[in-house]
Write a protein that holds these residues in place. Sequence first.
Motif: not given
Length: 307
Positions: A242-247, A260-266, A281-285, A287-297
Amino acid sequence: MRLIFAGTPEPAVPSLRRLIESSRHEVIAVVTRPDAVAGRGRKVTRSPIGRLADEHGIPVFTPRKPSEPEFVATLTELAPDCCPVVAYGALLPQQVLDIPRHGWVNLHFSLLPAWRGAAPVQAALLSGDEFTGASTFRIEAGLDTGPVFGVITEKIAVTDTAGVLLDRLAETGAHLLESTLDGIEDGIVQAVPQATEGVSYAPKVDVDAGHIRWHQPALAINRRIRSVTPAPGAWTEVDGKRLKLGPVEMVEESLPDATIEIRKSGVYVGTTTTAVRLTQVQPEGKRMMPALDWARGARLQPGTVIG
């Protein structure tokens, strides 16, 4: 007037605080929902209204049901002139409604008769309403059907979430509630029956309401996410987790549904119309983080489908 205030969550706090500070009224007691287990530590926690009353030395009553004989007897003995209500969270039986001479006056966060029920702010956002507001009305046996004393209107911004909009309405609604009680005491306001047309209902929002189905238009997805932010929260699934979503932000281009498509812009996700850009976004377990940081990780593969 001698008031007994009934309320429970944070949006009720501005109204109680304003009435405590009023020079015209005296809050002689507060009624709120029983202390409940909350948070990761699973500690028994006082409601926000209960805590504010405690800070001011105001007696607090927490009946499991307002129909309990002991509570009815206490309320009768206190003999309040009026009982203002903001998001109390329990149905009031007729024997309790009959006790104060000016009745129970509810602050409801919609323009009645639109969005009667538990989640009017969420419903207004989900339906794409341009305006909403708050109403004060006298409680009767029906669900938010009582005659209306007054209303205030509020324009809904395109970036409003349920939390942001409710915070604004809680503040402006507190002014409306106080002025309504002033008018009742002065005998200069009268409750007007609600219109029979334009009735709509806003049931309680549960966790499933935040489940995002990407095979829908971007506008519908954007509204749904904003309507459940911050609670119960929007969510989807990626690789079975499960992945929680911000606006989200809508963009003027298309991608395959739920891809999903990952770019430098987001980070972008396709819908049945245009794509949306994920912000937080907030992965399980975690905190909320920028979506691009999550996607790269997460090292997502090109063309990953979510949901």
